[in-house]
Structures are given as structure tokens and as C-alpha cells.
Design an enzyme around this catalytic site. Structure first.
Site, PDB file in Angstrom:
ATOM      1  N   GLY A 125       2.890   2.742   0.593  1.00 22.69           N
ATOM      2  CA  GLY A 125       2.288   3.992   1.080  1.00 22.69           C
ATOM      3  C   GLY A 125       1.035   4.344   0.181  1.00 22.69           C
ATOM      4  O   GLY A 125       1.299   4.234  -1.065  1.00 22.69           O
ATOM      5  N   ASP A 126       0.322   5.311   0.620  1.00 25.23           N
ATOM      6  CA  ASP A 126      -0.797   5.807  -0.054  1.00 25.23           C
ATOM      7  C   ASP A 126      -1.101   7.117   0.738  1.00 25.23           C
ATOM      8  O   ASP A 126      -0.957   7.419   1.766  1.00 25.23           O
ATOM      9  CB  ASP A 126      -1.803   4.990  -0.371  1.00 25.23           C
ATOM     10  CG  ASP A 126      -2.512   5.585  -1.774  1.00 25.23           C
ATOM     11  OD1 ASP A 126      -1.935   5.375  -2.825  1.00 25.23           O
ATOM     12  OD2 ASP A 126      -3.486   6.237  -1.845  1.00 25.23           O
ATOM     13  N   GLN A 127      -1.753   8.200  -0.158  1.00 25.55           N
ATOM     14  CA  GLN A 127      -2.222   9.181   0.422  1.00 25.55           C
ATOM     15  C   GLN A 127      -3.516   9.633  -0.184  1.00 25.55           C
ATOM     16  O   GLN A 127      -3.723   9.628  -1.477  1.00 25.55           O
ATOM     17  CB  GLN A 127      -1.150  10.649   0.506  1.00 25.55           C
ATOM     18  CG  GLN A 127      -1.628  11.573   0.937  1.00 25.55           C
ATOM     19  CD  GLN A 127      -0.746  12.844   0.822  1.00 25.55           C
ATOM     20  OE1 GLN A 127      -0.375  13.294  -0.212  1.00 25.55           O
ATOM     21  NE2 GLN A 127      -0.202  13.185   1.894  1.00 25.55           N
TER      22      GLN A 127
END
Length: 183
Positions: free
Chosen positions: A59-61
Site C-alpha cells: 500500500g501507499d498514499q
């Protein structure tokens, strides 16, 4: 979030150079959502290489305000600069997740939320940083929406899980689809 949702998992640090990936993709004109997905994919692939036959979630934001891409603050001064840059403005958080099995992407998703930060005083900012450092240094916007960071905002448009960093409802659906959770 996964633990609260009843998902069993193990954490493995991917060890990817996020800043290098960002620089390369931004130089190629990659849009922000694709950038978030590429970072999530790089993390998932790195971990999957060490864990064959396992579904791996990466995941990444990314945070965008006035077409500027922000990175995580490393210290109190950079957290102050981030919050001063966001103060009184709208910004967008794009959270991406990628599932990988056997070095192959089997699912990807991104969601976005728009947050309207209020025009808070310097005194509030000082008190906030005193209360929240070092905990908020792990957040690209220097806030935790599930805590004191809520006080920074006038309005929030979007899913709370997206804001906290994962498109959780979509992830749970994909894990059910691939048999990792019971349906």
C-alpha cells in the site's frame, strides 16, 4: 486497520527506495493515482519475492495540494512546513493497494479523498505539534484523522479508511475473491 477488521497478517518491510521511484515516475509525467499504485506495487513485489505462494498486500498514499506532491515529514520543522502549506487549503489523499501472488499482480485499487484544512492559528499549530510529534511523522499529511488531527479540518469528503491509508473495503472484497478471507 486490518487487525481491527479481523484479518490475520504479518508485516514485512519492503526495503524499496520510494523517493527514487517517485522521481523516475514524476519525470515521466505519471499521474498521481498511478504513482500511488506504482509505489504500492513495488512494495508488494519486493515482499512477495521473499514469500512465495503468499498473497502480499502493498500500500501507499500520496498527498497532493495545488499540484504539489508532499512527502512524509522527517522532523518537527518539516512537519510545521507541511501543515503551514496545507493550512486553509484543500488537499487530496490518494490511497492505493496492490495484491501480489507469486511475483504477479493479481489486483489493484486506488481511492481518493479531499480534505479541507481550516485556517488555524500558529498557537494551535505549536500545541498540535507538541502533542503529536513524533507520532504524525509517519503520516504524509502530518496528521492522524482518527485522533487529534481531526481538529485540523473544516470538512472531509471521502472514506475514512482511504484517509487513514488503505482502501480497506475494496481490499477485504479482493481478499474474499482470492479465498484469503471467508465469504
Amino acid at each position: 486497520m486490518l487487525e481491527s477488521a479481523g484479518v490475520a497478517f504479518a508485516v514485512s518491510v519492503p526495503g524499496v527506495d520510494e523517493e527514487s521511484i517517485k522521481e523516475t515516475l514524476i519525470g515521466k509525467g505519471t499521474d498521481r493515482a498511478s504513482l500511488a499504485e506504482a509505489l504500492a506495487e513495488a512494495k508488494a513485489l519486493a515482499v512477495a519475492a521473499r514469500h512465495p505462494d503468499t498473497i502480499v498486500l502493498g500500500g501507499d498514499q500520496v498527498l497532493v495540494c495545488e499540484d504539489r506532491l508532499f512527502s512524509k515529514a522527517m522532523d518537527r520543522d518539516s512537519a510545521r512546513q507541511t501543515l503551514q502549506a496545507l493550512r486553509g487549503k484543500d488537499h487530496t489523499l490518494i490511497s492505493a493497494a496492490v495484491l501480489v501472488r507469486d511475483a504477479r499482480v493479481i489486483w489493484r485499487q486506488h481511492e481518493s479523498a479531499t480534505l479541507h484544512m481550516r485556517n488555524f492559528s500558529e498557537a494551535f499549530l505549536d500545541a498540535y505539534l507538541t502533542a503529536e510529534i513524533p507520532d504524525v511523522l509517519g503520516s504524509v499529511g502530518c496528521y492522524r484523522i482518527e485522533g487529534r488531527g481531526t481538529q485540523l479540518f473544516e470538512r472531509i469528503d471521502g472514506d475514512q479508511f482511504c484517509i487513514r491509508g488503505l482502501p480497506l473495503i475494496a481490499i477485504l472484497g479482493a481478499l474474499r475473491q482470492f479465498g484469503a478471507l471467508s465469504s
